[in-house]
Design an enzyme around this catalytic site. Structure first.
Site, PDB file in Angstrom:
ATOM      1  N   GLY A   1       1.887  17.473  87.118  1.00 56.14           N
ATOM      2  CA  GLY A   1       0.999  17.917  88.180  1.00 56.14           C
ATOM      3  C   GLY A   1       1.036  19.417  88.401  1.00 56.14           C
ATOM      4  O   GLY A   1       0.209  19.962  89.115  1.00 56.14           O
TER       5      GLY A   1
ATOM      6  N   HIS B   1      -3.319  12.974  79.145  1.00 56.40           N
ATOM      7  CA  HIS B   1      -2.888  12.805  80.543  1.00 56.40           C
ATOM      8  C   HIS B   1      -2.928  11.345  80.961  1.00 56.40           C
ATOM      9  O   HIS B   1      -1.961  10.801  81.519  1.00 56.40           O
ATOM     10  CB  HIS B   1      -3.787  13.640  81.465  1.00 56.40           C
TER      11      HIS B   1
ATOM     12  N   ARG C   1      14.589 -20.224 102.946  1.00 53.80           N
ATOM     13  CA  ARG C   1      13.980 -20.180 104.286  1.00 53.80           C
ATOM     14  C   ARG C   1      13.369 -21.541 104.595  1.00 53.80           C
ATOM     15  O   ARG C   1      12.340 -21.894 104.047  1.00 53.80           O
ATOM     16  CB  ARG C   1      12.876 -19.139 104.341  1.00 53.80           C
TER      17      ARG C   1
ATOM     18  N   ARG D   1      19.014 -21.102 105.321  1.00 59.63           N
ATOM     19  CA  ARG D   1      18.909 -20.522 106.662  1.00 59.63           C
ATOM     20  C   ARG D   1      18.242 -21.517 107.593  1.00 59.63           C
ATOM     21  O   ARG D   1      17.168 -22.031 107.283  1.00 59.63           O
ATOM     22  CB  ARG D   1      18.087 -19.239 106.615  1.00 59.63           C
TER      23      ARG D   1
ATOM     24  N   GLU E   1      21.698  -9.229 110.975  1.00 56.83           N
ATOM     25  CA  GLU E   1      20.391  -8.564 110.965  1.00 56.83           C
ATOM     26  C   GLU E   1      20.086  -7.911 112.304  1.00 56.83           C
ATOM     27  O   GLU E   1      19.083  -7.219 112.456  1.00 56.83           O
ATOM     28  CB  GLU E   1      19.291  -9.558 110.591  1.00 56.83           C
TER      29      GLU E   1
ATOM     30  N   SER F   1      25.501 -12.630 105.427  1.00 54.39           N
ATOM     31  CA  SER F   1      24.427 -12.221 104.535  1.00 54.39           C
ATOM     32  C   SER F   1      23.565 -11.238 105.316  1.00 54.39           C
ATOM     33  O   SER F   1      23.050 -11.572 106.383  1.00 54.39           O
ATOM     34  CB  SER F   1      23.616 -13.439 104.105  1.00 54.39           C
TER      35      SER F   1
ATOM     36  N   GLY G   1      20.513  -9.345 106.506  1.00 54.23           N
ATOM     37  CA  GLY G   1      19.059  -9.396 106.500  1.00 54.23           C
ATOM     38  C   GLY G   1      18.593  -7.977 106.761  1.00 54.23           C
ATOM     39  O   GLY G   1      18.346  -7.595 107.892  1.00 54.23           O
ATOM     40  N   THR G   2      18.502  -7.199 105.691  1.00 49.26           N
ATOM     41  CA  THR G   2      18.272  -5.763 105.897  1.00 49.26           C
ATOM     42  C   THR G   2      16.845  -5.440 106.313  1.00 49.26           C
ATOM     43  O   THR G   2      16.591  -4.344 106.792  1.00 49.26           O
ATOM     44  CB  THR G   2      18.662  -4.963 104.649  1.00 49.26           C
ATOM     45  N   ASN G   3      15.906  -6.383 106.153  1.00 49.66           N
ATOM     46  CA  ASN G   3      14.551  -6.117 106.665  1.00 49.66           C
ATOM     47  C   ASN G   3      14.601  -5.985 108.183  1.00 49.66           C
ATOM     48  O   ASN G   3      14.187  -4.969 108.749  1.00 49.66           O
ATOM     49  CB  ASN G   3      13.588  -7.264 106.338  1.00 49.66           C
ATOM     50  N   ASP G   4      15.097  -7.025 108.831  1.00 48.57           N
ATOM     51  CA  ASP G   4      15.134  -6.997 110.290  1.00 48.57           C
ATOM     52  C   ASP G   4      16.127  -5.960 110.774  1.00 48.57           C
ATOM     53  O   ASP G   4      15.905  -5.298 111.787  1.00 48.57           O
ATOM     54  CB  ASP G   4      15.497  -8.386 110.842  1.00 48.57           C
TER      55      ASP G   4
ATOM     56  N   CYS H   1      20.394 -10.417 101.640  1.00 49.63           N
ATOM     57  CA  CYS H   1      19.251 -11.236 101.241  1.00 49.63           C
ATOM     58  C   CYS H   1      17.924 -10.639 101.691  1.00 49.63           C
ATOM     59  O   CYS H   1      16.890 -11.265 101.581  1.00 49.63           O
ATOM     60  CB  CYS H   1      19.408 -12.673 101.732  1.00 49.63           C
TER      61      CYS H   1
END
Lengths: 926, 926
Positions: free
Chosen positions: A109, A462, A583, A664, A794, A813, A815-818, A880
């Protein structure tokens, strides 16, 4: 006064830099120095360091050279004049130079190149004198004006291109090379006046001014929008600036015994160990890369200039054995003599990366660890990207064939500008971007496309380079196509493809199809799923070898997030060592189950309220009577679900064949199971034969302002314990049945959204009671099934209080999203309004939902691991959340000692690879 | 085998316990032992320890006595027989005992007392023989059946009461004491058959069985619903059980020279240093407490039994000088001889607490620290509770007058049952609970009422005690009222008050009014606000002295949360040392400002989108042109707000007179400023002359799924920086103007919702730029205004990453409301669905929004303090969430070294007191 060294010479014995100085000299500069040291034919020059660029932005007024830089450049120019015996832009034998940017990481770029610098009236005369080739000199000068005007002074490309096109039309010729000396003379005058008109000043004649302005332009290009976006898209951080390479010109356009080319020591598309590349005779470097003329394949060079070809072949070996990796080489032949202008690690598709890495181990060039580290984990998933379906292809309408520039298959709607690509794709359409050629301005549109087609340009154009980098299928240089971005269509013979028409491309073969072609899973996927023979696929075999090596080195376990037998099977085939997150709520949505589940919800609130009143009352008998009817309905609805859930678990446990399965318990808030719109509510009322008002009342009652922070997870289990009871019973009954039938089982019951140790204490006791009851009912000993009871971490509070929570947990475990949502305080659904700005402002380097925010969320995870292990050293700890499949996050999880990661089935191989890379890196540090 | 000692004797020299053993022997037991040791006339007995009660629940099968207990009780009974020379429930001189519960903390909700235990046919005959008083013996026996039947066996009270009432009606008499011996004989038979009918067994004759069942009942009563609710409401935790006191009976109902009473060493309502209490002749203890007969004031006892009265007076002095606190004493006179049955620290209103504490320091009984610790910080705010307006009272309709049982004034709708109180109050009505007498079942209804009226009972009746504890105004024993809870009305002469009618009561005077009476701020408040003369109020003077002492000992600063001049003034009058939280958004809602603010919002999104496109584009000129019009509108709307905000700050800064003022920049999400309903949107469209569709579109665009985790706080400032710029400018311009006029200012600019250090870095730079610009414009030196720039710590991530955030912050202020929501993962708006269950289940001991969750949220605060101070030792750290006014939370904040707390104006005195108590406790620990 100022002692900083900014400028490094290369050439013969006076070479100052080497390959280890990439950060300082950029990749190009460091390798020019290294190749010179290897005795390879590199035109001499010097490199202005990245520190000089950084100084340009930071020292004193932004935009001026740091102290000492000008002096050092002038000194190196004199040294260069001495080495070559020429005089910069003047004298009888004028020295011309090129100016090229070159950061530590290659960045298409950025401003690339200004060639032929030093040309002016006097030097042109002198060179014409020497070469006796006025046409060449004029062509070089018009290129110089064009390049300098465009890349240094910002005059739009088309201003010059149109002049050439007019000239070619008036002369009725196709190629630039057909322009006569007189034509060029006119063109040079025209270019000069275009420059004068656009800039308001005549084209500079002083070579020092030409050089100074060009160096400034390179410095500036470091921070232009394109370059910044490129770094952002490619997640390039931590660089201080670009280096600038000033090098003696050699000319590939000095006639038919001159030429220029780009080659790879191995095939960058599929990794085959063959010499690979292309060249153009009588051309300058940018002619190859820009894709204006379609170049020749490298083996034909033997016919044109056998000596140069043989020399290149031997250089291929020298460089691979020296760098121990596949190289991307730029060369120029000036009047039969070969010069090397660049070598660098060759970019490759992930397909090629796998094959090259395994081959090189077999060839004893590298060891297994190096091979593993060579595979870009973030792109590894492209191995499983779709390809065109073979059968569907047989019935499809082949439009034309171009170069197989980037592997994979895609089908979608044709669009003809990058803007259209973005717009159509924002409407949810799959698009194929079709261009004459692509340019850095198209990056945005390319990144949202499913595939790229160009009518011009080769394997190193390119479009080809960027598509390979993005893992997009690409067919380049399909020269029978006429692409018209103004009227938004392309024509191939009699056929016309308009915007929105379906087209398909096969990046393995270069085929382009008119109309719909089905896409299907990739080669590796077909074999993994037993649909093809592994022995027929070199790629699959090498992939398997690599995965074995990964398993040999990794320390982290890899599990999968799955709740269907199909996903479970896929994941196991991909090497998952168990389920890390099953789940259960997904199971309630299937088929008729939602009816029973909704029946339960409608009566659950009533039961809850009566129970609260009983708990608060001294005289409970009348209330208990009142509770009887709704409680019966409630239990009946729950009982209906039991055999269904049990059946699900039996299938999954069988598929897992003894591998652990973390289930879960019910997590989402109850309102997620009810229709929100009146139409859906009406249907539900009809189906369940209840008044719609009852449904509306329940929906209203369950409404939450912040559902993310609402009545869900273990909070549900504590308020409506019968639902969890049923789930636990289903798990245990299934486990018993499977185990009795001779298959091992290892159920792990996970209680979600725990924030406080007492929540887990109460929930765990209840789970334990149900398990005991089931075993007693079946007349089985307490240790008939080995199981674990644990929790998801979480909620930030849980991470902080993990020591006390660990007392009641056999496993954690994350719950890294929450955890990310709550720790950072932004909801994934709403953060769009500012997260883009945030990444742009560098607040988060990456979207923290993609790659874990190490200093914040990561630190919480670390605290929880420390505290949890302090209280219970043998506690199992995994992750998870979706970060479990992200290589950078996996590196972090490995570093803090987690036991396993769990990710979606298709990310299992990536996770295995990333886990191995992380382990190797840690071992190397030790 | 079992060596645990469960039973402790008291009596003469053989006394085993003492006052230090409250935890083990309960308050009553420990003090009975202590009084015996002091040589006071206490009937001998023994105490079964709380450990025995705990064992009853935990050892072996729940509900059986722990090993050794029975043996020990039997031994102590023998010892008691030896001491008294009597035989338990038999022989010629039968020994009768009382059984009383007594935990370490007094709990009216628990089973209280069984008297006359040991009576049966044989012992009745023997006692009749000795006393020659068959009526007394029969009366004692019917009371025994009634008490045992009710409190031990659970037979409803009314079963027995109705029999008495029938008897009294048939005999045409009013008082129990008017029943003849024959009447009582019939009644005893009737009671016996009621018992037999209800229980299915005859009344037990074996005194050991009577005792065993009674002890069991006390153990069980520890965990009945009432007791558990009482502990929950009163936040009593950490007790293991109740003790049981078995004591020789003395009889206040042996005739007119016997009696019983309750007295306080000082006035428990207002703290006056006078002997205070009441008694009934020819009555047993429960007659006084139950409020069935209205007792006599204590000074009249001198006329009845001068010796006993003088003895009581001297005991009053002995006990106060021994316990160094106001005592609540129970006594019985048996045939002229005085016995003490209990002493304990007297419960008192907070008014009394203030006066008693200050008086006792003046009397050299206690020191200032002790005085401060004696004030219940959690009830301190009752000092500022409303009273009846004097002028309004003059025009009001006085209904009747009762006892001024608990201070304060209230007006509301009359209700006649606890259930009705809860129901009316749940509809948002102020209610006054009117009862004949209250009982523990009424606790729930009492706690939601604004005031309590009873027609029976004295100053120590259940209603009076509980109302004082709850800080509710109460008029007790208004005997001219006839309260009918069945037809839901009360009658006073000719007047009738029906459910829902307005009544008012004055707890200072005992007056009850028919109809509406205005309530007004309390005495202290009136004086604080300069509306009354402080020298006329003993309470105010003592309060001021106490507050001075508090300031002497506390280490924590106390600021206030305020955004109006009025609140600021109130808080300063209450001793606030500055503003810790000035929420600027409240200022945008006032009057016409909302119009300008909404104008800004409508165009802000447009500006934002165009800017994003410009940032992503290479060719920006056309977009910049497009931006011009909306940007002008946007800036115009913002500019309209500048003078208004500046004006607000000028007023507040003047009022603060140099005290610091932490101003929080705009915090809530923009959608909070727009109407959500179509009616409101229509009005807004009309008023602002924009199409309603535009408003709807904006509302839709700004809608968030989880607004708590949405686009707010510094995220707004980063996306719409001009709004913050305006606010900063307003703050600085106001500060300059105020300072130029000669008043000192100390503005502190607070950037909210920071989670990541880079957010603060960018925001701070922008704030700093605006400040610099304002100072330069005004031609002032950079140090003309001393100011600070800091942040709120309310996102968990910020607490974790506080060291890096501290680099850019002059101060931290914890927003513990939001920190609790995010750390615990529950939204305050939604948590109602489960938080009640959670407190009931003991997951959180208290609502974590009321009192900080020390182990979770508190730990995060602690980490942030440690990390912040590590990076910047002199950083100012405070808290501005609602926990800043909660005594328990203040104790925690003091312990972790915060610099100040900030709370609502009315909580400033509480905070000063709680801060002093916390500091004293820490100093005492050292």
């Amino acid at each position: 006064m100022n002692s900083v060294k900014y400028v490094y010479f290369f050439g013969g014995d006076e070479t100052e830099g080497d390959r280890s100085q990439k950060e300082l000299l950029g990749g190009k500069g460091a390798n020019l120095a290294e190749m010179t040291r290897l005795g390879l034919p590199v035109p001499p020059g010097f490199t202005i360091s990245t520190e000089a660029c950084s100084g340009y932005y930071n020292v004193g007024d932004a935009g001026s050279w740091p102290d000492g830089l000008e002096q050092q450049i002038r000194e190196k120019l004199i040294q260069l004049e001495k080495t070559t015996g020429k005089k910069f832009g003047s004298g009888k034998d004028p020295m011309l130079v090129s100016v090229r940017s070159g950061a530590a990481v290659s960045m298409p770029g950025m401003m690339d190149t200004v060639l032929n610098l030093g040309l002016n009236k006097d030097s042109m005369d002198a060179i014409t004198q020497i070469t006796g080739n006025p046409r060449f000199v004029l062509d070089a000068y018009r290129r110089f004006i064009q390049m300098f005007g465009n890349v240094v002074m910002g005059i739009p490309h088309h201003a010059f291109e149109e002049a050439i096109d007019r000239m070619k039309t008036s002369r009725n010729i196709d190629l630039d090379t057909d322009l006569s000396t007189d034509d060029l003379k006119i063109l040079v005058d025209e270019f000069s006046s275009i420059y004068n008109k656009e800039i308001g000043k005549p084209f500079p004649v002083d070579p020092w001014i030409q050089l100074k302005l060009s160096i400034d332009a390179v410095f500036r290009s470091w921070n232009n929008t394109r370059a910044r976006r490129y770094r952002q898209i490619n997640e390039i951080t931590g660089l201080i600036g670009t280096a600038v390479n000033v090098q003696i010109m050699v000319f590939g356009n000095m006639g038919e015994d001159s030429g220029t080319g780009v080659c790879f020591t191995r095939n960058p598309a599929n990794g085959e160990n063959v010499f690979y590349g292309e060249y153009l005779m009588n051309a300058q470097g940018e002619d190859v890369v820009a894709g204006i003329r379609t170049p020749e394949p490298i083996p034909t060079l033997r016919n044109v200039n056998e000596a140069a070809y043989e020399e290149l072949l031997s250089i291929r070996t020298v460089l691979e054995e020296h760098y121990l990796d596949m190289q991307d080489i730029e060369f120029t032949i000036e009047e039969k003599k070969l010069y090397l202008l660049q070598t660098r690690t060759g970019k490759r598709t992930v397909f090629a990366a796998v094959n090259i890495a395994v081959d090189m181990v077999k060839e004893n060039l590298i060891d297994k660890k190096t091979a593993l580290k060579r595979i870009p984990a973030s792109a590894f998933n492209q191995l499983f990207a779709p390809v065109l379906d073979r059968k569907s292809k047989e019935h499809a309408d082949l439009l034309t064939t171009g170069l197989n520039a980037s592997p994979g298959g895609a089908c979608g709607r044709a669009v003809f500008t990058a803007e259209d690509a973005e717009e159509w794709s924002s409407r949810g359409e799959d698009v194929i971007l079709c261009r004459k050629e692509t340019s850095p301005e198209d990056i945005g549109g390319m990144s949202v496309s499913k595939g790229i087609i160009t009518s011009r340009g080769g394997m190193t154009s390119h479009a080809a380079v960027v598509a390979r980098g993005m893992g997009l299928p690409c067919v380049a240089g399909a020269s029978s196509l006429i692409v018209d971005s103004v009227s938004k269509k392309m024509v191939c013979g009699e056929k016309e493809i308009a915007e929105g028409d379906l087209v398909a491309l096969d990046g393995f073969t270069g085929e382009i199809y008119d109309g719909k072609v089905d896409v299907q899973p990739s080669e590796i996927l077909c074999i993994s799923m037993g649909e093809s023979d592994p022995n027929e696929s070199r790629l699959y075999l090498n992939y398997s070898i690599l995965m074995d090596w990964a398993d040999e080195y990794r320390r982290l376990g890899v599990r999968t997030n799955a709740e269907t037998v199909k996903d479970t099977g896929t994941a196991v085939d991909f090497g998952a060592e168990g389920i890390g997150l099953c789940r259960t709520e997904h199971m309630f949505f299937e088929g008729d189950r939602i009816v029973s589940f909704r029946k339960m919800i409608l009566v659950a609130e009533e039961v809850k309220i009566l129970r609260e009143r009983i708990a608060a009352s001294d005289d409970t008998s009348s209330l208990e009577k009142e509770l009887e009817a709704p409680l019966a309905d409630y239990n009946e609805a729950i009982e209906e679900l039991l055999p269904l859930q049990r059946g699900d678990f039996i299938q999954i446990f069988r598929e897992l064949d003894g591998r652990p399965c973390t289930v879960r318990l019910l997590d989402p808030p109850l309102h997620e199971f009810l229709p929100n719109d009146s139409q859906g509510q009406l249907e539900m009322a009809r189906e369940m034969e209840v008044p719609i008002e009852k449904i509306q009342r329940t929906v209203e009652k369950l409404h939450e302002f912040n559902p993310m922070l609402g009545h869900r997870g273990c909070r549900l289990g504590l308020t409506y314990p019968e639902v969890s009871d049923m789930q636990v019973r289903a798990i245990m009954e299934a486990a018993i049945e499977v185990k009795k039938s001779g298959t091992e089982v290892l159920p792990e019951i996970m209680i979600p959204l725990v924030g406080h140790p007492r929540e887990l204490e109460i929930s765990r006791t209840r789970v334990q009671d149900v398990i005991d009851a089931v075993l007693i009912e079946k007349g089985l000993p307490a240790d008939f099934i080995y199981y674990r009871i644990g929790t998801m971490i979480e909620v930030p509070r849980a991470a902080i209080d993990a020591a006390r929570i660990a007392e009641y947990a056999d496993f954690f475990s994350f719950g890294t999203n929450d955890l990310t949502q709550m720790a950072c305080g932004f909801s994934r659904d709403d953060a769009g309004a500012f997260l883009g700005d945030y990444v742009r402002m560098g607040i988060y380097e990456k979207d923290p939902f993609t790659s874990i925010d190490v200093d914040g969320v990561g630190r919480l995870v670390e605290i929880a691991v420390e505290e949890g292990r302090k209280a219970k050293p043998d506690i199992k700890i995994g992750v998870c959340g979706e970060h479990g499949g992200d290589p950078e996050s996996i590196r972090f999880f490995n570093s803090i000692g987690l036991d396993y990661v769990s990710c979606s089935p298709f990310r299992v191989p990536v996770a295995r690879l990333a886990a191995a890379q992380a382990a190797i890196d840690i071992a190397t540090q030790d």
